[in-house]
Design a protein around this motif. Structure first.
Motif, PDB file in Angstrom:
ATOM      1  N   ARG A   1      -0.095  -0.308   5.838  1.00 17.08           N
ATOM      2  CA  ARG A   1      -1.095   0.117   4.861  1.00 17.08           C
ATOM      3  C   ARG A   1      -1.563   1.557   5.062  1.00 17.08           C
ATOM      4  O   ARG A   1      -1.663   2.328   4.113  1.00 17.08           O
ATOM      5  CB  ARG A   1      -2.300  -0.816   4.891  1.00 17.08           C
TER       6      ARG A   1
ATOM      7  N   ASN B   1     -12.641  -8.501  11.331  1.00 15.18           N
ATOM      8  CA  ASN B   1     -13.951  -7.895  11.151  1.00 15.18           C
ATOM      9  C   ASN B   1     -14.669  -8.640  10.027  1.00 15.18           C
ATOM     10  O   ASN B   1     -14.202  -8.644   8.892  1.00 15.18           O
ATOM     11  CB  ASN B   1     -13.738  -6.415  10.788  1.00 15.18           C
TER      12      ASN B   1
ATOM     13  N   LYS C   1     -13.771  -9.512  -0.312  1.00 15.98           N
ATOM     14  CA  LYS C   1     -15.238  -9.618  -0.356  1.00 15.98           C
ATOM     15  C   LYS C   1     -15.565 -10.763  -1.298  1.00 15.98           C
ATOM     16  O   LYS C   1     -15.053 -10.815  -2.411  1.00 15.98           O
ATOM     17  CB  LYS C   1     -15.854  -8.348  -0.958  1.00 15.98           C
TER      18      LYS C   1
ATOM     19  N   HIS D   1      -9.017  -8.656  16.371  1.00 14.11           N
ATOM     20  CA  HIS D   1      -9.198  -7.453  15.560  1.00 14.11           C
ATOM     21  C   HIS D   1      -9.709  -7.738  14.147  1.00 14.11           C
ATOM     22  O   HIS D   1      -9.641  -6.862  13.293  1.00 14.11           O
ATOM     23  CB  HIS D   1      -7.903  -6.631  15.463  1.00 14.11           C
TER      24      HIS D   1
ATOM     25  N   ILE E   1     -10.133  -8.365   7.201  1.00 13.58           N
ATOM     26  CA  ILE E   1     -11.522  -7.950   7.003  1.00 13.58           C
ATOM     27  C   ILE E   1     -12.127  -8.779   5.880  1.00 13.58           C
ATOM     28  O   ILE E   1     -11.552  -8.906   4.803  1.00 13.58           O
ATOM     29  CB  ILE E   1     -11.585  -6.445   6.675  1.00 13.58           C
TER      30      ILE E   1
ATOM     31  N   GLU F   1      -3.549 -12.588   7.861  1.00  7.22           N
ATOM     32  CA  GLU F   1      -3.424 -11.378   8.668  1.00  7.22           C
ATOM     33  C   GLU F   1      -3.458 -10.099   7.823  1.00  7.22           C
ATOM     34  O   GLU F   1      -2.780  -9.991   6.810  1.00  7.22           O
ATOM     35  CB  GLU F   1      -2.101 -11.436   9.446  1.00  7.22           C
ATOM     36  N   ASN F   2      -4.282  -9.150   8.288  1.00  7.72           N
ATOM     37  CA  ASN F   2      -4.338  -7.809   7.694  1.00  7.72           C
ATOM     38  C   ASN F   2      -4.765  -7.821   6.223  1.00  7.72           C
ATOM     39  O   ASN F   2      -4.583  -6.847   5.521  1.00  7.72           O
ATOM     40  CB  ASN F   2      -2.977  -7.105   7.857  1.00  7.72           C
ATOM     41  N   ALA F   3      -5.320  -8.939   5.758  1.00  3.67           N
ATOM     42  CA  ALA F   3      -5.803  -9.009   4.373  1.00  3.67           C
ATOM     43  C   ALA F   3      -7.272  -8.597   4.330  1.00  3.67           C
ATOM     44  O   ALA F   3      -7.939  -8.550   5.374  1.00  3.67           O
ATOM     45  CB  ALA F   3      -5.638 -10.429   3.836  1.00  3.67           C
ATOM     46  N   GLN F   4      -7.742  -8.294   3.118  1.00  6.63           N
ATOM     47  CA  GLN F   4      -9.148  -7.921   2.977  1.00  6.63           C
ATOM     48  C   GLN F   4      -9.728  -8.545   1.710  1.00  6.63           C
ATOM     49  O   GLN F   4      -9.075  -8.546   0.674  1.00  6.63           O
ATOM     50  CB  GLN F   4      -9.295  -6.393   2.876  1.00  6.63           C
TER      51      GLN F   4
ATOM     52  N   TYR G   1       0.587  -1.882  11.123  1.00  3.78           N
ATOM     53  CA  TYR G   1       0.728  -2.225   9.709  1.00  3.78           C
ATOM     54  C   TYR G   1       1.094  -1.001   8.882  1.00  3.78           C
ATOM     55  O   TYR G   1       0.815   0.134   9.251  1.00  3.78           O
ATOM     56  CB  TYR G   1      -0.584  -2.824   9.180  1.00  3.78           C
TER      57      TYR G   1
ATOM     58  N   GLY H   1      -9.383  -2.698  12.104  1.00  4.84           N
ATOM     59  CA  GLY H   1     -10.797  -2.994  11.868  1.00  4.84           C
ATOM     60  C   GLY H   1     -11.415  -2.218  10.722  1.00  4.84           C
ATOM     61  O   GLY H   1     -12.609  -2.340  10.472  1.00  4.84           O
TER      62      GLY H   1
ATOM     63  N   ARG I   1      -5.840 -12.369  12.165  1.00  2.00           N
ATOM     64  CA  ARG I   1      -5.713 -11.111  12.880  1.00  2.00           C
ATOM     65  C   ARG I   1      -5.817  -9.903  11.945  1.00  2.00           C
ATOM     66  O   ARG I   1      -5.176  -9.827  10.902  1.00  2.00           O
ATOM     67  CB  ARG I   1      -4.337 -11.115  13.562  1.00  2.00           C
ATOM     68  N   ASN I   2      -6.670  -8.961  12.360  1.00  2.00           N
ATOM     69  CA  ASN I   2      -6.807  -7.677  11.679  1.00  2.00           C
ATOM     70  C   ASN I   2      -7.323  -7.790  10.232  1.00  2.00           C
ATOM     71  O   ASN I   2      -7.326  -6.811   9.497  1.00  2.00           O
ATOM     72  CB  ASN I   2      -5.467  -6.926  11.673  1.00  2.00           C
TER      73      ASN I   2
ATOM     74  N   VAL J   1      -5.006  -6.769  -0.187  1.00  2.00           N
ATOM     75  CA  VAL J   1      -6.384  -6.274  -0.278  1.00  2.00           C
ATOM     76  C   VAL J   1      -6.918  -6.585  -1.669  1.00  2.00           C
ATOM     77  O   VAL J   1      -6.341  -6.161  -2.665  1.00  2.00           O
ATOM     78  CB  VAL J   1      -6.432  -4.750  -0.051  1.00  2.00           C
TER      79      VAL J   1
END
Lengths: 250, 360, 483
Positions: free
Chosen positions: A206, B259, B203, B257, B231, B198-201, A204, A175, B228-229, B169
């Motif tokens: 990271r 966000n 904006k 998870h 952001i 998954e698990n990427a970010q 993960y 999160g 999942r996970n 990211v």
């Protein structure tokens, strides 16, 4: 520092951990990775003394003492800190009051006098700066109304306040956006000394770019099935957990 | 003044007469979705104030106007990269432009994006990345509940498509600028799809601007899936002119998870209606839905949000703030659904409006 | 946490002993057990009371004889033998006391154990104390300083002697003798209490404090407090109570009457810590109290703040009659029950004057096998325009053998009234306790933290020194309580 031998744990008759062996020495950072449901969080909870779980076999020695024989609060005062995956909200209890109680309990255990109010606030200011947590958060009730990221930062702040020997960080990265992740990792790194150790539990890789582990373990189906250096994390990130599952017959 | 039946019939005619153009260049999945959506629209029509969800915004005057509709990409006679400058200082972004709802043909290449990230138009995505596109397109926007969304889906031809692969990211935000530029009054239909794995970010900033003073109606629908996970932050900045109508619907689905933060800022526009739908489809999601509006003269803004807690242990916060002056009007409706008896749930919803009364 | 483990901790919690349980060995001047008109005449004669007092007592007694103990409360009370109680017991004293040094060392030692503010230090801390031990006022401090401002703060007996006109004017006007069973009993036999009179325009410069303590065996404590606040005056009054440990149940039936005139303000704070009985439910105080104030004047204010941790049985509803236009009243309460304690407490707000306002914040905490009920009445009479009330009743449960009940009554006779009621019930969660444990805080302290956090809203309304004591009391009475 920490020695886990053949640890078996079950909950409601279901075996979760099936013979964990793990040795952690002072100054080390261990990462425990694994797919969901492997038993990572169970291991963290058992170390902290959550009694939802039954230890059916094995031993855990922490600094020469039988950890499993101790109450959760005594384990904490012996120097075990659990960074919760889902930190708990305690409405009405200010973070200041909560931490003051906790810090003074730790001091009492070590035979030290409680900190005066001004010394305590000074300590808080120092640690807040160290982990870059906003005063807005520490002025509120413990975790109440915090976002997920704020809760995780608050865990690291508490860790800084309590200066544990062994910190177990359970999915502290989940999160968190990349900026918050850096702040959290930075805090953990600043708190690292030659005498303390950290177990980082994560799904993960990271986080491990920022908190660099000495050893990476893969937990799968209640057992540690692979142990190697930090390159293992990268391999897992690239290949996923399926090959682990295949190698271990499922 | 036309009544609602005339308006609905005009759209039915447009759908029939423009059918060939609508199908042209769109993938089979888009056209299949289009067909069903039109059936839904035929049942629903443009929502009137009798519709509970639209009781604060009268759409009849917004639609009761002879707009031009572009069912094909129109070449732009100038270089939009030259004439458009983002005025926000020190905003360092990966910038792409859209023109009248279509992905601009001469966008500069985004060289700084991490490997695997895709930013392109919807038509292009449907053609080049069918696996990703077909897995998500039309899956989140509900055409059977809202005539505006059904109309969008029935007329959808293009928009932007953003894909962030697993574990990636994107630190520098992606900025999408929707430009309205026409020599005639125009209705633009824009359909966007954002997939965060998954698990990427990531904006994303979406800005609306008008480059000419013609009357515009934008009907925009954005579908977002956050795995999942992952952001994801979505900022929407609405800045058009008094003679424009913005109908902006966002549908966000979140996996465990994940966000998501969304922030919708309405600075200027004649009539603005934001539909913001969030589906917390797995456990331990966090959603923050925020908004702000600054309105004066006779501008109207209506924020409608719906947060669906489909699974336990999710957290949602909602906060809208507004400043109003003159005869401006604002409305906010926040719906929060909790589908089961969920033991651990926290949600907050707040709205604050501050009204200035001009001294006369 | 496993079920057995929870029970274990709960048991440990409930085993925490009453810290104020001890008996002071001083001579008592008793009149023997039982109740009849002769006993009442004897009490009145011993106190050398004027005739109007004897008449008042006899009238009350005759009325009481026609009454029955009320049964509507959510309480299980064994039958009380009113003939087996000593109705008057005053510590024997050699002479009038001139200074602190003259106070019986035993009594002073008792006070020291209680930590009550009678010593020089506390006097410097600006607390005037009127101590009622087994019903007779022992020593009043600061009387002179108060007298300069025209404030009267003395024992009820002294007031009867020195200010009979004031007593006659106000006694029984807020709680009439026929009001209820215990009020009638008190009116017949009350032995002493406190009297406060604040003249017009005077702000009482210090907190006035009374400490009640039941000491002798088999005595009932029947004290009576009367506070009169004239126009534009102000007083903050503190009442603390303790009782030693005894196997038998002791009866306590007090009356508090408060009269607040135009623009005057009274704050009445209570920390009640009577002996609650042991962990098996043996012994403890039966606490039947009638507390009532009247906001008689326009814009007058009355605030009740209380922390109740003691007594085996508590039956208490501090009430306010909002008669003056624009008058307001607030009620803040924390009631803790543990073991076999029973509490049926709450408040009554009677809105009569126009634009009257009341606020009720009630926090119940139940542990062990106790029962904790909130009973509150908000009444708006027909001609009362613009009344407002906000009520919030929260219950916190520790363990699963205790009970929390809420009985809100609303009687709204005027449509302009705005009445809001909120109620919540929550349980201290295992995950909260474990979180505290993991930070090194043991279960007992964790509960103390959480409970104090929960009660903060109310405790913050109390004067500083009382707030500290109230916090300690919460911790003691729930030591190690768990969810």
């Amino acid at each position: 520092m920490l020695s886990i031998k053949n640890l078996h744990v079950s909950i409601e008759g279901k075996d979760i951990l099936k013979g964990i062996n793990l040795d952690v020495k002072p100054g080390e950072v261990h990462a425990i990775m694994g797919p969901n449901g492997a038993g990572k969080s169970t291991l963290a909870s058992v170390l902290a003394g959550r009694d939802l779980y039954n230890v059916t076999e094995g031993e855990v020695i922490f600094q020469g003492k039988d950890l499993l024989d101790m109450e959760p609060e005594d384990r904490a005062k012996e120097g075990i800190f659990l960074g919760f995956q889902y930190p708990i909200e305690i409405p009405g209890v200010s973070t200041v009051n909560f931490m003051k109680t906790a810090v003074n309990e730790h001091r009492k255990y070590k035979g030290l006098d409680p900190l005066s109010a001004s010394d305590f606030l000074k300590l808080m200011r120092e640690k807040k700066a160290l982990v870059e947590i906003d005063s807005k958060l520490t002025n509120r009730s413990v975790n109440e109304g915090f976002s997920g990221g704020e809760k995780k930062k608050n865990e690291i702040f508490q860790m800084a306040m309590l200066e544990p020997k062994l910190a177990v960080l359970d999915e502290t990265d989940s999160g968190l956006d990349i900026d918050a992740l850096r702040v959290v990792a930075n805090g953990v790194n600043k708190l690292k000394t030659r005498d303390n150790a950290t177990i980082v539990i994560t799904h993960y890789q990271r986080l491990l770019d920022y908190i660099v582990p000495d050893v990476v373990h893969v937990l799968y189906n209640g057992r540690i099935v692979k142990t190697a250096g930090k390159e293992l994390a990268l391999e897992l990130e690239e290949k996923g957990y399926d090959w682990i599952k295949e190698e271990n017959g499922k | 003044m036309a009544d609602i039946n005339t308006i609905n019939k005009d759209f039915a005619d447009l759908f029939d007469q423009g059918n060939e153009l609508l199908l042209e260049g769109s993938s089979d999945v888009m056209n299949e979705t289009r067909k069903n959506a039109f059936q839904d629209f035929s049942k629903l029509g443009i929502p009137t104030r009798a519709n509970e969800n639209y009781k604060y915004t009268n759409l009849i005057p917004a639609f009761d106007h002879p707009y031009n509709v572009n069912l094909r990409y129109q070449n732009v006679d100038v270089d939009l990269n030259e004439i458009f400058q983002c005025d926000v200082p020190e905003l360092d972004t990966n910038l792409v432009l859209l023109t009248n709802g279509w992905y601009y043909g001469n966008n500069k290449e985004l060289t700084e994006l991490p490997k695997g990230v895709i930013v392109c138009g919807v038509q292009e995505a449907a053609e080049k990345y069918p696996d990703i596109f077909n897995a998500h397109y039309g899956k989140y926007a509900k055409t059977e509940e809202d005539g505006v969304v059904a109309l969008n889906t029935a007329l959808a031809k293009d928009g932007f498509f953003i894909y962030v692969p697993k574990g990636v990211v994107i630190e520098k935000p992606i900025q999408v600028v929707n430009l309205l530029r026409s020599d005639r009054d125009l209705m633009a239909t824009q359909r966007n799809l954002i997939v965060v794995e998954e698990n990427a970010q990531a904006k994303i900033i979406v800005c609306d601007h008008t480059l000419t003073h013609h009357k515009y109606l934008t009907n925009s629908v954005t579908e977002v899936n956050v795995a999942r996970n992952a952001i994801f932050d979505l900022y929407t900045l609405q800045n058009q002119h008094l003679n424009s109508v913005i109908l902006n619907s966002t549908f966000i689905r979140q996996e465990s998870h994940s966000n998501v933060l969304s922030n919708t800022i309405s600075l200027y526009g004649g009539t603005i209606r934001n539909n913001h739908h969030v589906l917390l489809d797995e456990e331990y999601c966090e959603n923050n839905t925020f908004g702000m509006y600054l309105m004066d003269r006779d501008q109207h803004v209506d924020n409608f949000t719906s947060i669906d807690h489909a699974k336990p242990n999710c957290l949602s916060n909602e906060h809208f703030k507004g400043v109003m002056d003159d005869q401006a009007s604002g409305a906010f409706a926040g719906r929060i659904f909790v589908r089961e008896m969920l033991s651990k749930l926290r949600l907050t919803s707040r709205t604050t409006t501050c009204c200035f009364q001009t001294m006369l | 946490m496993a079920k057995e483990e929870q029970d274990k901790i709960l048991n440990e919690v409930t085993e925490s002993e009453y810290k104020y349980g001890f008996v002071t060995d001083i001579e008592n001047d008793d009149i023997g057990k039982g109740l009849n008109e002769d006993i009442i005449r004897m009490i009145s004669a011993k106190k050398k009371e004027p005739k109007f007092m004897l008449d008042f007592r006899l009238k009350a007694y005759r009325h009481w004889k026609t009454m029955k103990m009320p049964e509507w409360a959510y309480l299980k009370i064994p039958e009380i033998d009113y003939q087996d109680i000593i109705y008057y017991s005053a510590p024997k004293q050699k002479a009038k006391l001139e200074s602190m040094d003259d106070v019986d060392p035993e009594i002073r030692a008792t006070f020291d154990k209680l930590g009550i503010p009678l010593d020089e230090q506390k006097i410097l801390a600006n607390v005037a104390v009127d101590v009622v031990m087994d019903s007779s006022s022992v020593k009043t401090t600061f009387k002179e300083a108060l007298a300069e401002k025209g404030i009267i703060f003395c024992s009820f007996s002294e007031a009867v002697q020195d200010h009979p006109d004031l007593i006659q004017e106000y006694m029984g006007t807020v709680v009439p003798i026929q009001d209820n069973f215990f009020a009638a009993l008190n009116s017949a036999v009350f032995s002493d209490g406190s009297f406060v009179y604040i003249p017009k325009g005077v702000r009482c410069p210090m907190e006035l404090s009374t400490y009640f303590r039941i000491n002798a065996e088999n005595t009932g404590q029947f004290e009576r407090t009367l506070i009169v606040c004239e126009e534009e005056s102000y007083v903050s009054y503190l009442e603390g109570c303790t009782a030693p440990m005894r196997d038998e149940n002791q009866l306590h039936a007090a009356i508090v009457e408060i009269i607040v005139k135009d623009n005057a303000e009274v704050k009445y704070s209570t920390v009640q810590n009577w002996y609650p009985g042991d962990k098996n439910g043996k012994g403890g105080i039966y606490n039947f109290v009638t507390k009532r104030g009247i906001c008689e004047g326009v814009n007058s204010k009355l605030m009740w703040a209380q922390v109740e941790t003691g007594s085996a049985v508590t039956w208490k509803y501090p009430s306010t009659i909002l008669k003056g236009d624009g008058s307001s009243s607030e009620f803040y309460s924390v009631a803790v029950t543990n073991n076999y304690q029973q509490a049926d407490t709450g408040t009554k707000m009677i809105h009569i004057g126009n634009n009257t306002k009341s606020t009720i914040i009630s926090k119940g905490i139940s542990a062990g096998k106790s029962n904790n009920s909130y009973r509150g009445l908000v009444k708006v009479v027909k001609n009362c325009e613009g009344a407002r009330n906000f009520s919030q009743c929260d219950s916190l449960l520790l363990g699963d053998k205790c009970g929390a009940h809420t009985f809100p009554y609303l009687e709204i006779g005027n449509p302009s009234a705005k009445v809001e009621h909120e109620a919540t019930t929550s349980k201290i969660g295992e995950d909260q306790i474990f979180y505290c444990n993991q930070r090194g805080i043991n279960t007992e302290d964790a509960i103390g933290l959480i409970v104090n956090g929960y009660a903060k809203e109310v405790i913050n309304k109390m004067p500083m020194e009382f707030a500290v004591e109230a916090q300690k009391l919460l911790q003691i009475s729930l030591e190690g309580s768990v969810g």
